[in-house]
Design an enzyme around this catalytic site. Structure first.
Site, PDB file in Angstrom:
ATOM      1  N   GLU A  32       0.845  -1.194   0.000  1.00 50.60           N
ATOM      2  CA  GLU A  32       0.000   0.000   0.000  1.00 50.60           C
ATOM      3  C   GLU A  32       0.882   1.246   0.000  1.00 50.60           C
ATOM      4  O   GLU A  32       1.782   1.371   0.822  1.00 50.60           O
ATOM      5  CB  GLU A  32      -0.924   0.000   1.212  1.00 50.60           C
ATOM      6  CG  GLU A  32      -1.756   1.266   1.383  1.00 50.60           C
ATOM      7  CD  GLU A  32      -2.578   1.627   0.157  1.00 50.60           C
ATOM      8  OE1 GLU A  32      -2.399   2.754  -0.358  1.00 50.60           O
ATOM      9  OE2 GLU A  32      -3.379   0.780  -0.292  1.00 50.60           O
ATOM     10  N   GLY A 185     -23.713  11.804 -11.560  1.00 49.58           N
ATOM     11  CA  GLY A 185     -23.661  10.426 -11.112  1.00 49.58           C
ATOM     12  C   GLY A 185     -23.741  10.389  -9.597  1.00 49.58           C
ATOM     13  O   GLY A 185     -24.002  11.409  -8.943  1.00 49.58           O
ATOM     14  N   ILE A 187     -21.487  10.221  -7.191  1.00 49.25           N
ATOM     15  CA  ILE A 187     -20.576  11.099  -6.452  1.00 49.25           C
ATOM     16  C   ILE A 187     -21.049  12.548  -6.514  1.00 49.25           C
ATOM     17  O   ILE A 187     -21.126  13.240  -5.488  1.00 49.25           O
ATOM     18  CB  ILE A 187     -19.142  10.972  -6.993  1.00 49.25           C
ATOM     19  CG1 ILE A 187     -18.579   9.569  -6.683  1.00 49.25           C
ATOM     20  CG2 ILE A 187     -18.229  12.039  -6.377  1.00 49.25           C
ATOM     21  CD1 ILE A 187     -17.232   9.298  -7.303  1.00 49.25           C
ATOM     22  N   GLY A 188     -21.370  13.018  -7.704  1.00 46.56           N
ATOM     23  CA  GLY A 188     -21.816  14.398  -7.852  1.00 46.56           C
ATOM     24  C   GLY A 188     -23.093  14.670  -7.078  1.00 46.56           C
ATOM     25  O   GLY A 188     -23.216  15.694  -6.393  1.00 46.56           O
ATOM     26  N   GLU A 190     -24.319  13.013  -4.469  1.00 47.96           N
ATOM     27  CA  GLU A 190     -24.114  12.922  -3.021  1.00 47.96           C
ATOM     28  C   GLU A 190     -23.521  14.214  -2.460  1.00 47.96           C
ATOM     29  O   GLU A 190     -23.968  14.718  -1.417  1.00 47.96           O
ATOM     30  CB  GLU A 190     -23.229  11.727  -2.679  1.00 47.96           C
ATOM     31  CG  GLU A 190     -23.952  10.403  -2.832  1.00 47.96           C
ATOM     32  CD  GLU A 190     -23.099   9.195  -2.500  1.00 47.96           C
ATOM     33  OE1 GLU A 190     -23.609   8.067  -2.630  1.00 47.96           O
ATOM     34  OE2 GLU A 190     -21.925   9.367  -2.121  1.00 47.96           O
ATOM     35  N   HIS A 445     -44.814  -6.029   9.288  1.00 55.98           N
ATOM     36  CA  HIS A 445     -45.641  -4.819   9.251  1.00 55.98           C
ATOM     37  C   HIS A 445     -45.574  -4.111  10.600  1.00 55.98           C
ATOM     38  O   HIS A 445     -45.647  -4.744  11.647  1.00 55.98           O
ATOM     39  CB  HIS A 445     -47.096  -5.189   8.960  1.00 55.98           C
ATOM     40  CG  HIS A 445     -48.043  -4.020   9.020  1.00 55.98           C
ATOM     41  ND1 HIS A 445     -48.161  -3.117   7.981  1.00 55.98           N
ATOM     42  CD2 HIS A 445     -48.880  -3.582  10.007  1.00 55.98           C
ATOM     43  CE1 HIS A 445     -49.046  -2.191   8.321  1.00 55.98           C
ATOM     44  NE2 HIS A 445     -49.496  -2.444   9.555  1.00 55.98           N
TER      45      HIS A 445
END
Length: 466
Positions: A32, A185, A187-188, A190, A445
Site C-alpha cells: 500500500e 452520477g 458522487i456528484g 451525493e 408490518h
C-alpha cells in the site's frame, strides 16, 4: 521472502482478497502506497456517508415541527462536521490494520511496480521509508483502484482551493456559499445533497438528457423532482466549455441547446468519472492486455499474463467497492482451488443522497432494448404506513419480471432507506426468485419493505393497499 500471493492496493477489494487468501492457507503480503483501506475507506465511500449522515440529521432538525416537536434554531460547526468524517475514516483505517495482523498478512508500505518474473510478475516496491524491496509471489493481485477523472482541456482540474475533486470536497477549508457540480452520477449527487443540506446554493451540470443516467428513467425523473424541491438546480443536456477561477470563485461556461451560459459560484466539484491507476506500474512491459486504460481479465480475475490477477476499479466497470470485494474473494478462492462463489452475481448500485436511490438488475429501457417481454409493478411510499408515520413518503419501488417465466430481472427504488432495502432484491435475483416467490413472502408490518410485496403484486394487477 516468497509469498503465495502479493496484493497491490489495500482498498476493499485488496484487503478482503488478502484476508480470504490467508484464510485459505496462503502466505500473503499486501503493498500500500498511502493508507490501509484505500480510497473507499479513507476518501470515498465511508467518509462521504459520515458527511451525509450529518446532513440528514440537520435536515431532520430543521423540520422538527413536522413531528410535533420544537427546538431552538439549529446550526452547525462545519469544522466539526468534517472532523467527524475524518475520525470515522481513521477508525476504520485502524480496523484494517488490525485485520492484517490478525490474519498474519505482511504489510509493505510503498509504491509497487511490476517486472517480468518466473511464475508471476516480480513486484518491486519503492519503500515509503526509503530504498527498494523486491517481493516475489506465485500470484500477484492488482487492486490499485482508480482516481478522479479531470479534464485539463476545459480547465476542470483540481487546484485544491476553488476547483475540487471528491477528495478536496471531503476536506474543504471552509463551508462554501455556492457550488457548481459537474456530473450527476452518484458522487456528484451525493456532494450536491450534502452541501445543499448545509445551506449552499448548488447547481448540478449533466451532459446527458437526465440526471443519474445509469438509473431507470422513472427513477431519474422522480429524483430530479425531489432534488429540485430541496433547492438544488440542474442544467441537463449541458456541455461544459470552460472552467475558470475568478476573483470571487469560479466561472463555469456551459452550452445548452446552442446557447451559452456562465455559472458563477465560490467553488466547483468535478465529478465526471474515474481513471484507473494502471499507468506507471509496468503493465506495458509485461504485455498486459488493456481496454481503455483498464486491465482485461476473465471471470476469475485472471489476466493474459501468467500469475497476474486484476480486480476492482482497475479492471473496469461497475466501479463499486462491493464489486471489487466480490471479485477479490472469488479470485483468492480460485487460486487456492476452493469452491467458487457466483461468477455473475447481481451488482447493486446505491446513491446515498436525500432521497436515496438504489437499483439492481436491468432497467425498463434496458429490457426494451434487448427485446425482452416483461411486466412491471410499482408501489409508492405515499401509500406505505411506515413511510407515512416516519414522514418519509416520497419515492417508490419498481420491479421488472420476465413475463413468461416470472423471473425477477430488475428492481429500482427511490426513497428513505432504500439502499438497505435493495439487498433483498439482490438475494432474490441470486436465488432465481420469481414474482410468485416474492408475492408469497411474508413481510413484517409496518415496514417500508412492504412496498416490495405490493410492487410485486402490482405486476399482476393485484396490489392491495392502493
Amino acid at each position: 521472502m516468497a509469498y503465495d500471493l502479493v496484493v497491490i492496493g489495500s482498498g476493499p477489494g485488496g484487503y478482503e482478497g488478502a484476508i480470504r487468501a490467508s484464510q485459505n492457507g496462503l502466505k500473503v503480503a499486501i503493498v500500500e502506497r498511502e493508507l490501509l483501506g484505500g480510497i473507499c475507506l479513507n476518501w470515498g465511500c465511508i467518509p462521504t456517508k459520515a458527511l451525509l449522515k450529518s446532513a440528514e440529521v440537520f435536515d431532520k432538525i430543521n423540520h422538527l415541527s413536522d413531528y410535533g416537536l420544537t427546538g431552538e434554531k439549529p446550526g452547525f460547526d462545519f469544522e466539526k462536521v468534517i472532523g467527524r468524517s475524518r475520525a470515522v475514516a481513521k477508525q476504520l483505517n485502524g480496523g484494517v490494520g488490525y485485520l492484517m495482523k490478525k490474519n498474519k498478512i505482511d504489510v509493505i508500505e510503498g509504491f509497487a511496480t511490476l517486472e517480468p518474473g518466473k511464475d508471476a510478475p516480480k513486484v518491486v516496491v519503492k519503500l515509503t521509508a526509503g530504498g527498494t524491496k523486491d517481493v516475489e509471489g506465485k500470484n500477484v493481485m492488482l487492486a490499485v483502484g482508480a482516481r478522479a477523472r479531470e479534464i485539463p482541456a476545459i480547465g476542470a482540474v483540481s487546484d485544491g482551493d476553488r476547483i475540487w475533486t471528491y477528495r478536496n470536497a471531503l476536506t474543504p477549508k471552509k463551508m462554501p456559499k455556492s457550488l457548481v457540480v459537474i456530473g450527476s452520477g452518484a458522487i456528484g449527487i451525493e456532494f450536491a445533497s450534502f452541501y445543499r443540506s448545509l445551506g449552499a446554493d448548488v447547481t448540478v451540470i449533466e451532459a446527458l438528457d437526465r440526471i443519474l443516467p445509469v438509473e431507470d428513467v422513472e427513477v431519474s425523473a422522480e429524483a430530479l423532482k425531489a432534488f429540485e424541491k430541496r433547492g438544488i438546480k440542474f442544467r441537463v443536456g449541458a456541455k461544459v466549455i470552460k472552467v475558470e477561477t475568478t476573483k470571487d470563485g469560479v466561472a463555469v461556461a456551459v452550452e445548452i441547446a446552442g446557447k451559452t451560459e456562465t455559472l458563477a459560484a465560490e467553488g466547483c466539484i468535478v465529478a465526471v468519472g474515474i481513471v484507473a491507476n494502471t499507468d506507471g506500474i509496468g503493465l506495458e512491459k509485461l504485455g498486459v492486455e488493456m481496454d481503455r486504460g483498464h486491465v482485461k481479465n476473465d471471470s476469475h480475475g485472471k489476466t493474459n499474463v501468467k500469475g497476474l490477477f486484476a480486480i476492482g476499479d482497475c479492471a473496469g466497470p461497475p466501479w463499486l467497492a462491493h464489486k471489487a470485494s466480490h471479485e477479490a474473494v472469488h479470485a483468492a478462492d480460485y487460486m487456492a482451488g476452493r469452491k467458487l462463489s457466483n461468477l455473475n452475481p447481481p451488482i447493486p448500485g446505491c446513491t446515498y443522497a436525500t432521497p436515496e436511490v438504489a437499483s439492481v438488475g436491468i432497467t425498463e429501457q434496458g429490457a426494451k432494448e434487448k427485446g425482452l417481454d416483461v411486466k412491471i409493478g410499482r408501489f409508492p411510499f405515499k401509500a406505505n404506513g411506515k413511510a407515512i408515520a416516519a414522514g418519509e413518503s416520497g419515492g417508490f419501488v419498481k420491479v421488472i419480471f420476465d413475463k413468461k417465466t416470472g423471473a425477477l430481472l430488475g428492481a429500482h427504488l427511490i426513497g428513505a432507506n432504500v439502499t438497505e432495502m435493495v439487498q433483498g432484491f439482490c438475494l432474490a435475483i441470486t436465488m432465481e426468485a420469481t414474482e410468485e416467490d416474492l408475492q408469497g413472502t411474508v413481510f413484517p408490518h409496518p415496514t417500508m419493505s412492504e412496498a416490495i410485496l405490493e410492487a410485486s403484486l402490482d405486476a399482476d394487477g393485484r396490489m392491495i393497499n392502493l
